[in-house]
Structure formats: C-alpha cells, structure tokens
Design a protein around this motif. Structure first.
Motif, PDB file in Angstrom:
ATOM      1  N   UNK A 380       0.798  -1.208   0.000  1.00  0.00           N
ATOM      2  CA  UNK A 380       0.000   0.000   0.000  1.00  0.00           C
ATOM      3  C   UNK A 380       0.837   1.268   0.000  1.00  0.00           C
ATOM      4  N   UNK A 381       0.177   2.390  -0.249  1.00  0.00           N
ATOM      5  CA  UNK A 381       0.816   3.693  -0.424  1.00  0.00           C
ATOM      6  C   UNK A 381       0.963   4.414   0.918  1.00  0.00           C
ATOM      7  N   UNK A 382       2.139   4.965   1.163  1.00  0.00           N
ATOM      8  CA  UNK A 382       2.404   5.668   2.402  1.00  0.00           C
ATOM      9  C   UNK A 382       1.559   6.903   2.623  1.00  0.00           C
ATOM     10  N   UNK A 383       0.965   7.454   1.559  1.00  0.00           N
ATOM     11  CA  UNK A 383       0.105   8.619   1.734  1.00  0.00           C
ATOM     12  C   UNK A 383      -1.130   8.295   2.564  1.00  0.00           C
ATOM     13  N   UNK A 384      -1.428   6.993   2.715  1.00  0.00           N
ATOM     14  CA  UNK A 384      -2.589   6.591   3.515  1.00  0.00           C
ATOM     15  C   UNK A 384      -2.279   6.548   5.007  1.00  0.00           C
ATOM     16  N   UNK A 385      -1.005   6.529   5.359  1.00  0.00           N
ATOM     17  CA  UNK A 385      -0.639   6.390   6.778  1.00  0.00           C
ATOM     18  C   UNK A 385       0.391   7.452   7.168  1.00  0.00           C
ATOM     19  N   UNK A 386       0.115   8.683   6.809  1.00  0.00           N
ATOM     20  CA  UNK A 386       1.051   9.780   7.056  1.00  0.00           C
ATOM     21  C   UNK A 386       1.326   9.997   8.542  1.00  0.00           C
ATOM     22  N   UNK A 387       0.355   9.661   9.386  1.00  0.00           N
ATOM     23  CA  UNK A 387       0.568   9.858  10.823  1.00  0.00           C
ATOM     24  C   UNK A 387       1.785   9.105  11.335  1.00  0.00           C
ATOM     25  N   UNK A 388       2.121   7.998  10.670  1.00  0.00           N
ATOM     26  CA  UNK A 388       3.245   7.174  11.127  1.00  0.00           C
ATOM     27  C   UNK A 388       4.563   7.923  11.059  1.00  0.00           C
ATOM     28  N   UNK A 389       4.670   8.875  10.144  1.00  0.00           N
ATOM     29  CA  UNK A 389       5.927   9.626   9.998  1.00  0.00           C
ATOM     30  C   UNK A 389       5.713  11.103  10.290  1.00  0.00           C
ATOM     31  N   UNK A 390       4.735  11.413  11.121  1.00  0.00           N
ATOM     32  CA  UNK A 390       4.387  12.811  11.389  1.00  0.00           C
ATOM     33  C   UNK A 390       5.542  13.593  12.006  1.00  0.00           C
ATOM     34  N   UNK A 391       6.468  12.904  12.665  1.00  0.00           N
ATOM     35  CA  UNK A 391       7.617  13.593  13.256  1.00  0.00           C
ATOM     36  C   UNK A 391       8.511  14.238  12.201  1.00  0.00           C
ATOM     37  N   UNK A 392       8.419  13.726  10.955  1.00  0.00           N
ATOM     38  CA  UNK A 392       9.238  14.279   9.873  1.00  0.00           C
ATOM     39  C   UNK A 392       8.455  15.271   9.006  1.00  0.00           C
ATOM     40  N   UNK A 393       7.251  15.638   9.431  1.00  0.00           N
ATOM     41  CA  UNK A 393       6.397  16.497   8.607  1.00  0.00           C
ATOM     42  C   UNK A 393       6.758  17.967   8.780  1.00  0.00           C
TER      43      UNK A 393
END
Length: 410
Positions: A380-393
């Motif tokens: 699956x596409x990472x755009x669906x689970x952006x919260x997982x990398x929110x520290x890098x946002x």
C-alpha cells in the motif's frame, strides 16, 4: 441461474476435501472448514498469458471469473511494478532483491486485486450491494469497485482508522459505517448481518464471497514469477493480516509448477507481522500449531487482525518451505518506511514498513541467504498512513530567500 466462473468448477473444503457447487458459501457443512475455488484448468501456456492485457485479467484462465471479464466495467488492477531494489539490497547485504510494489493499483493497495474477483462473483450471483469488514484499504477498494460496477456499497470499519483511509472510502460514495470495536468485532457483526433480511442480496467480499475474493491474491504470485522471467523467487517476505494473501501466493506458485509454467524450484516464504499484533509470529516461535487471538495495538492498522483466519495455514507453509514468521516493533516499522523511501524512492504504508522491517531483521540475523533472489511485498501507499511519519512532517530548515542564509544551513 447460469453461472460463468471460467475454469472454476466448484468449491472445495480446505480441511476435509468435501466438494460443493459454486455459490455464495464460505464454510464447509461437514467440518466448518474454509471453502476455496476448485478448478479444471486444461492447458494454459505462457504465450496465452503474455498475449493478455497488462492487468490481472491476463491470468483469467487461472481465476474464478467469467470468460468475458475484460468486457465488463471493473477496476482492472494488477501488473504492478517489480522493482529491482539494488540500493536497499546493498544496505541489507542482499545480492538480488526486488520490491513488488502494489501501491500502483487503482486505490493504491493490493486490495484492488481481491475486490476485482468479488465484483465478478457478485454479478454472477445477482447481488446488488457490495460490502465488507475492513481495516482500511479494503473499504476504499470496495467503494471504488462498486461505483465502477454500478453496485451499491456499504462497508464497515473500526472507528479508529487512519483519516486518509476513511476519506478515500467515503469519496467513492456508498455508506461507510464505523463500529466502536476491533476489526474482529466488526467482522463478527458482518457475519451476523449476512443471516439477516437487511443483508439479503449483499455480497460481503471477505465473508460469503471469500472463496472467490481470496483468489485475487494468487495474481501476485503469477506476476512475480512472470516478471522474474518465468521463475520463482528463492525467498519472499509477505505481510500477515488474515494470512490469506500469504496462503494464496503459495497456492499460486504451486499452480504455476503444476501447469509447467515455471520450473519446480524450492522457495522459502516468510510471514511478517507487527509486534503489537503478532499472534502468528508468537505461535511460530513457540512451536505451536494453534494461533492464540490477541487484541491489536500497533500503528500497522491494515494488519491489525487479532484472530487471523488463515493463521494455522500460514504456520504450515512457513514450516513446509523452510521460511518463518517474524515481527517488528512500531519504531522498527517507521524506520523501515524511511529506509525503503530513502534507498528506492518507494513510500510504503505501515504494512510495507512491517515487511521491510522484517526483511531487515531476517537479513541481519542470517536467516536469509544473501545470495538468493529475494522479493519483499509493499502492499500500500504511504500517503494513507502519514501519521506514522508525522515527526518528519517539517522542512529541514526555514530560511530567508538569500544565498547566505542557505550557506548557513550547509
């Protein structure tokens, strides 16, 4: 009612072998074992497959779908990229590594494959509504496929899913019902609805249409083999949610061997779970044949099935092929997402972080042959689970528009 399921000639119990006619059935009346499609393939050649469309229907001679499936409105998923992952392989010490990247499907997950099968079964049985219990990706795949096929949709999800997956499922129309509970509780509710008049003429893709739906995962096996030049990978890492994808990939490999489409070479299958929902991994490590249900607690929500229906079959396949089952922490999942992105330019959702994280763990512990041809799945596409990398946002720096300001960041 005339049914056209191509080469599928009936349903067979995976446990006792009892046979049943084709229909919207999913459990054996003799032993309550799972039913799956049984076939009379006839002769199938590489040339026949290669002349087909660049989607899963190139394998229609191996699937429970109508002979005229390409003429009907469907999402036409599949034939996604098999990426030669030299950079990631070098980082992990693996000489020949590929990523099967299923984020390129219409709704950006492998679920489009299985739903495409379910749509054709629903049409065959005269159903007017497509439904499912879902951890996220399936909900979007079902509502999109229903819209394309001209069917109604009503899907059920746990209330705590990622916002991006909820938005995707809603945009295609239909009803999206959130239930305050785990996926396993949502699934039990759907099983009850099947027996209620409200569920009449509804096709629940992963319940009463499951024998057809699940066969869509075989197309991953077919594509990987064809894209490797009609040979099987020596090692493959597959995520485990219900476990069905892993069992069907194994089934697909065995069918290719039986039909003479690939050489009968050994392959090892490794299952991957998140530590916060790892009942199959725990059973494998303990040497058990029974999978003890757990309550999920992981960022990998698409794999958060605490009572995986195909868990025991996954154990059998892992042991039979000489593979295994492993799990990784949420922190390792996030690190693996970033590793895949920074080495191969592939942005995986959390399930892909699980498979790459397990791949890394297996490689570092010496459980993978570094010289063997290896495939890892990103489903699956990472755009669906952006919260997982929110520290890098956030940007790496914020500067004034001047060269001196930029030089100060170097």
């Amino acid at each position: 009612m005339s049914l056209d399921f191509g080469p599928a000639v009936g349903l067979s119990c995976r446990e006792c072998g009892a046979r049943y006619p084709l229909g919207p059935s999913f459990a054996c009346l003799e032993c309550f074992g799972p039913l799956e499609a049984a076939y009379d393939f006839g002769t199938v050649t590489r040339a026949q497959i290669e002349s087909g469309p660049a989607n899963i229907w190139r394998y229609r001679a191996l699937l429970p779908v109508p002979t005229d499936v390409t003429e009907k409105p469907n999402m036409n998923p599949g034939w996604t990229k098999l990426v030669k992952a030299g950079n990631l392989g070098k980082a992990l010490g693996l000489k020949s590594l590929h990523v099967k990247d299923d984020s390129g499907n219409p709704t950006h997950s492998f679920k489009d494959r299985v739903v495409a099968m379910a749509v054709e079964a629903a049409r065959n049985f005269g159903f007017h509504t497509l439904s499912c219990s879902s951890t996220g990706n399936l909900a979007g795949a079902v509502t999109a496929a229903a819209a394309r096929a001209g069917l109604d949709a009503c899907v059920f999800i746990p209330a705590d899913l990622e916002a991006a997956k909820i938005a995707m499922a809603r945009v295609f129309g239909g009803r999206l019902i959130a239930i305050d509970g785990t996926y396993d509780e949502v699934n039990r509710f759907c099983s009850e609805l099947i027996g209620d008049p409200m569920g009449d003429k509804w096709g629940f893709v992963n319940v009463n249409l499951r024998p057809y739906y699940a066969e869509g995962s075989k197309t991953l096996a077919y594509e990987i083999a064809e894209q490797l030049g009609w040979r099987l990978p020596e090692q493959i890492v597959i995520p485990i949610a219900s476990g069905s994808q892993l069992t069907k990939i194994d089934k697909g490999f065995k069918e290719l061997i039986r039909l003479g489409l690939v050489e009968d070479t050994p392959y090892k299958i490794f299952g991957a779970q998140a530590e916060g929902c790892s009942p199959v991994s725990a059973a494998y490590k303990a040497g058990h044949d029974v999978v003890q249900p757990v309550k999920p607690d992981t960022i990998a929500k698409s794999l958060a099935i605490g009572n995986p229906a195909d868990g025991p079959y996954v154990l059998d396949i892992a042991r039979r092929t000489g593979g295994g089952v492993e799990d990784v922490t949420d922190a390792e999942i996030v690190a693996a997402i970033k590793l895949l992105a920074s080495t191969e330019g592939i942005f995986a959702e959390t399930a892909g972080g699980v498979t790459v994280g397990v791949l890394k763990k297996l490689a570092e512990s010496g459980r993978l042959d570094p010289e063997a041809e290896t495939v890892v799945l990103n489903t699956g596409d990472g755009l669906k689970t952006l919260d997982a990398i929110s520290d890098d946002a956030a940007p790496t720096a914020v500067i004034r528009p001047s060269l001196d300001a930029f030089r100060a960041t170097v």
